[in-house]
Design a protein around this motif. Sequence first.
Motif, PDB file in Angstrom:
ATOM      1  N   SER A 344      54.151  23.185  42.670  1.00 41.47           N
ATOM      2  CA  SER A 344      53.825  22.165  41.666  1.00 41.47           C
ATOM      3  C   SER A 344      55.032  21.691  40.870  1.00 41.47           C
ATOM      4  N   ASP A 345      56.186  21.590  41.550  1.00 37.90           N
ATOM      5  CA  ASP A 345      57.368  21.085  40.855  1.00 37.90           C
ATOM      6  C   ASP A 345      57.739  19.675  41.304  1.00 37.90           C
ATOM      7  N   GLY A 346      56.854  19.041  42.095  1.00 39.54           N
ATOM      8  CA  GLY A 346      57.048  17.648  42.456  1.00 39.54           C
ATOM      9  C   GLY A 346      57.836  17.389  43.711  1.00 39.54           C
ATOM     10  N   ASP A 347      58.312  18.439  44.397  1.00 38.40           N
ATOM     11  CA  ASP A 347      59.008  18.243  45.662  1.00 38.40           C
ATOM     12  C   ASP A 347      58.255  18.946  46.789  1.00 38.40           C
ATOM     13  N   ILE A 348      58.689  18.708  48.023  1.00 34.55           N
ATOM     14  CA  ILE A 348      57.951  19.180  49.193  1.00 34.55           C
ATOM     15  C   ILE A 348      58.592  20.433  49.775  1.00 34.55           C
ATOM     16  N   ASP A 349      57.796  21.487  49.885  1.00 34.79           N
ATOM     17  CA  ASP A 349      58.210  22.759  50.456  1.00 34.79           C
ATOM     18  C   ASP A 349      57.669  22.882  51.878  1.00 34.79           C
ATOM     19  N   CYS A 350      58.079  23.924  52.606  1.00 33.39           N
ATOM     20  CA  CYS A 350      57.685  24.017  54.008  1.00 33.39           C
ATOM     21  C   CYS A 350      57.478  25.461  54.440  1.00 33.39           C
ATOM     22  N   PRO A 359      58.209  37.528  60.708  1.00 32.45           N
ATOM     23  CA  PRO A 359      57.370  36.958  59.649  1.00 32.45           C
ATOM     24  C   PRO A 359      57.475  35.443  59.589  1.00 32.45           C
ATOM     25  N   ASN A 360      56.399  34.807  59.158  1.00 31.14           N
ATOM     26  CA  ASN A 360      56.462  33.384  58.894  1.00 31.14           C
ATOM     27  C   ASN A 360      57.463  33.116  57.763  1.00 31.14           C
ATOM     28  N   SER A 361      58.041  31.935  57.759  1.00 35.13           N
ATOM     29  CA  SER A 361      59.088  31.586  56.800  1.00 35.13           C
ATOM     30  C   SER A 361      58.543  30.591  55.779  1.00 35.13           C
ATOM     31  N   LEU A 362      58.846  30.805  54.514  1.00 37.20           N
ATOM     32  CA  LEU A 362      58.483  29.865  53.453  1.00 37.20           C
ATOM     33  C   LEU A 362      59.762  29.349  52.821  1.00 37.20           C
ATOM     34  N   HIS A 363      60.034  28.055  52.993  1.00 35.85           N
ATOM     35  CA  HIS A 363      61.244  27.441  52.456  1.00 35.85           C
ATOM     36  C   HIS A 363      60.882  26.623  51.222  1.00 35.85           C
ATOM     37  N   LEU A 364      61.302  27.106  50.053  1.00 30.13           N
ATOM     38  CA  LEU A 364      61.033  26.420  48.791  1.00 30.13           C
ATOM     39  C   LEU A 364      62.174  25.456  48.482  1.00 30.13           C
ATOM     40  N   ASN A 365      61.792  24.247  48.076  1.00 29.70           N
ATOM     41  CA  ASN A 365      62.712  23.140  47.845  1.00 29.70           C
ATOM     42  C   ASN A 365      63.142  23.120  46.377  1.00 29.70           C
ATOM     43  N   CYS A 433      45.987  31.642  47.084  1.00 29.27           N
ATOM     44  CA  CYS A 433      47.040  31.560  46.082  1.00 29.27           C
ATOM     45  C   CYS A 433      46.560  32.306  44.839  1.00 29.27           C
ATOM     46  N   THR A 434      47.294  33.334  44.465  1.00 37.77           N
ATOM     47  CA  THR A 434      46.834  34.202  43.382  1.00 37.77           C
ATOM     48  C   THR A 434      47.538  33.943  42.064  1.00 37.77           C
ATOM     49  N   SER A 435      48.647  33.204  42.090  1.00 40.14           N
ATOM     50  CA  SER A 435      49.317  32.851  40.841  1.00 40.14           C
ATOM     51  C   SER A 435      50.164  31.619  41.095  1.00 40.14           C
ATOM     52  N   SER A 436      50.288  30.778  40.095  1.00 38.13           N
ATOM     53  CA  SER A 436      51.103  29.574  40.241  1.00 38.13           C
ATOM     54  C   SER A 436      51.726  29.177  38.909  1.00 38.13           C
ATOM     55  N   GLY A 437      51.998  30.160  38.071  1.00 36.71           N
ATOM     56  CA  GLY A 437      52.547  29.890  36.750  1.00 36.71           C
ATOM     57  C   GLY A 437      54.054  29.784  36.761  1.00 36.71           C
ATOM     58  N   ALA A 438      54.669  30.272  35.691  1.00 39.71           N
ATOM     59  CA  ALA A 438      56.118  30.148  35.527  1.00 39.71           C
ATOM     60  C   ALA A 438      56.880  30.876  36.625  1.00 39.71           C
ATOM     61  N   ASP A 439      56.313  31.941  37.145  1.00 37.55           N
ATOM     62  CA  ASP A 439      56.993  32.709  38.187  1.00 37.55           C
ATOM     63  C   ASP A 439      56.787  32.117  39.573  1.00 37.55           C
ATOM     64  N   GLY A 440      56.005  31.069  39.658  1.00 44.85           N
ATOM     65  CA  GLY A 440      55.762  30.446  40.954  1.00 44.85           C
ATOM     66  C   GLY A 440      54.587  31.067  41.669  1.00 44.85           C
ATOM     67  N   PRO A 441      54.202  30.497  42.794  1.00 48.64           N
ATOM     68  CA  PRO A 441      52.998  30.951  43.489  1.00 48.64           C
ATOM     69  C   PRO A 441      53.234  32.212  44.319  1.00 48.64           C
ATOM     70  N   ALA A 521      46.669  15.418  34.905  1.00 51.53           N
ATOM     71  CA  ALA A 521      45.398  15.711  34.236  1.00 51.53           C
ATOM     72  C   ALA A 521      45.505  17.048  33.519  1.00 51.53           C
ATOM     73  N   GLY A 522      44.965  17.106  32.328  1.00 49.44           N
ATOM     74  CA  GLY A 522      44.879  18.366  31.603  1.00 49.44           C
ATOM     75  C   GLY A 522      46.202  19.056  31.377  1.00 49.44           C
ATOM     76  N   GLY A 523      47.277  18.310  31.257  1.00 54.76           N
ATOM     77  CA  GLY A 523      48.586  18.903  31.031  1.00 54.76           C
ATOM     78  C   GLY A 523      49.275  19.395  32.282  1.00 54.76           C
ATOM     79  N   SER A 524      48.656  19.204  33.436  1.00 57.71           N
ATOM     80  CA  SER A 524      49.245  19.619  34.708  1.00 57.71           C
ATOM     81  C   SER A 524      49.436  18.413  35.608  1.00 57.71           C
TER      82      SER A 524
END
Length: 592
Positions: A344-350, A359-365, A433-441, A521-524
């Motif tokens: 939820s930072d406005g860019d596209i991850d993969c 393991p599957n790879s998660l690339h954060l942008n 997804c169990t968390s998506s706050g300041a520490d990320g998802p 919406a709602g501050g998010s």
Amino acid sequence: MPILSQMKSKALWMVVCGLPALASMWSCSGEAVVAGGSDGTHFRFVDVAQQAGLDLVNVCGDPRRWYIPESNGCGAAWLDYDGDGDMDLFIGNGARLAYIDDGRQLEVVPGGQSALFRNDGDLSFVDVSADMGAARSDWINAVTVADIEGDGDPDIYLSCFGPDVLLVNEAGVFRMGTEEAGLGNPAWSAGACFGDVNRDGALDLFVGNYVEFDLNQPPDGGRRVVISGVEVGWGPEGENGQGFNPGAANLFYLGDGAGHFKEATEEAGLSLEKALCSYAVVFSDVDGDGAQDILVANDMQPSNLFMNDGAGCFTEAGVQRGFALNGDGSPTSAMGLALADVDSDGDIDCLRTNFDFEPNSLHLNNGSGQFLESAAARGLAGASMDRLGWGGGFFDADSDGDLDLLVANGHVFPQAEEIGMHAFAQVSQLFECTSSGADGPSWRDVSSESGPGLALARSARGVAFGDPDDDGDLDALIVDLDHAPRLLENRTTRRGNWLGLALVGHDGNRDGLGARVRVEAGGSSWTREARRTQGLYSSHDPRLLFGLGDVRDVERVTVTWPNGTQQVMADLALNSYHTIEQSAVAAKGGQR
């Protein structure tokens, strides 16, 4: 699809972990893996394919699968082919493979047929393939949908083991249009994607080819690899090290917006010195400059990230931008690519799906197109070590405002367990997804708690997401080798409101492919990119579906069209679909 290298990976993994078998509660990467709760979750997916009339049995070679084309499988696509407002379904299929003289020569034998199913409502489908010109006996891998001439009718591009096929839709009836369109890729294609790379309003096409495979001269004279006395098929050249199954060159075509294309691979800077073994290909603006870049998953080779200069000329930058390799700096046996703004930072991850013991790879942008591989830290590495991942994607399964993940799993070797690998039939995985706050998802595997549709062990391949019942949540069609597909109806308990948006662009890009939509919406805020094709082999419902959690109203929706112009809407009703048509001002380069 590696064999020998993965046996080495398995041995190393077990030594490092000090375990005789896989652990379910932790991984060698040091990540914590949260076990599913014994009381179950609120997720529920039920397979309704049989009741829905989706009885097409997948065919893919000989059941022994001694040769590489037999293990790749097929995909599917959601599309409104007849313009009646609901999502119909096209499911790809393969063919048989005859082993002549113990495999010294091979012959494709018709045995499967793809099908187009009309949606009659209430999750009921009717096979209309013959009447609509869509009955095909090609050996299909990927099904890619786009409206190539901007007439409002979605067309279908079929990536095949054999020449590719373009089916042009004319008022709901399909006709062969490959040659007329200037297409006709002769190589074995495992992926294709449409996007507007030079922002001229016309859709262009990138085709990802897998390997060169000659039926008359199979690898090693038709002999198979023997491991522990068991015969299995040769993988791609990156695995076998003997030049068997070498990569096939990818192709790029410029479109004119009227359904015609010109091959322009070298002109666009997309030719490579050495052809690679490509699977999924996806267009996405990863650096936020308004131009569509191209991501390519390669098997046992570094994945590609082609950066667009804004005028449709590309530079390969996968290694420099942290996308080509895994977290340990190694190439992966990559199949699928699932793109979304997961943090939820406005860019596209993969997310990139990989092989058994990998393991599957998660690339954060970071927002400028620089990626950091983060699967272990986010709970997605350890849970995928004992699976072989293919298609899938991120979606908000419960409308709580964050993105969950579905990955289809299944091995390439029916003999996998006999050679010390994991089972051929595997359970596909749903990650909450169990968390998506300041520490990320972060995510946890909730597959075993999410209903009978996910409990089946199959060798799954393509996944197509859609909302065929228009109830505001995404269902998933999974193509399983040797079986009829699964239509997983999403009966999950909702944890919030939702908003659905259908984009209608102008000129030759009617679906607004490449447009970016931001909902506040709602501050998010939530960001989506309009695309029909991602994951692997499959095309999805083109509507953008936002889970919003407990927000009560939408403050603002901003659409940034592919030409850079914006439209802003407010006060859109929750829990319903809305159509946003590109305004004449926006189409001409103005702003509203």
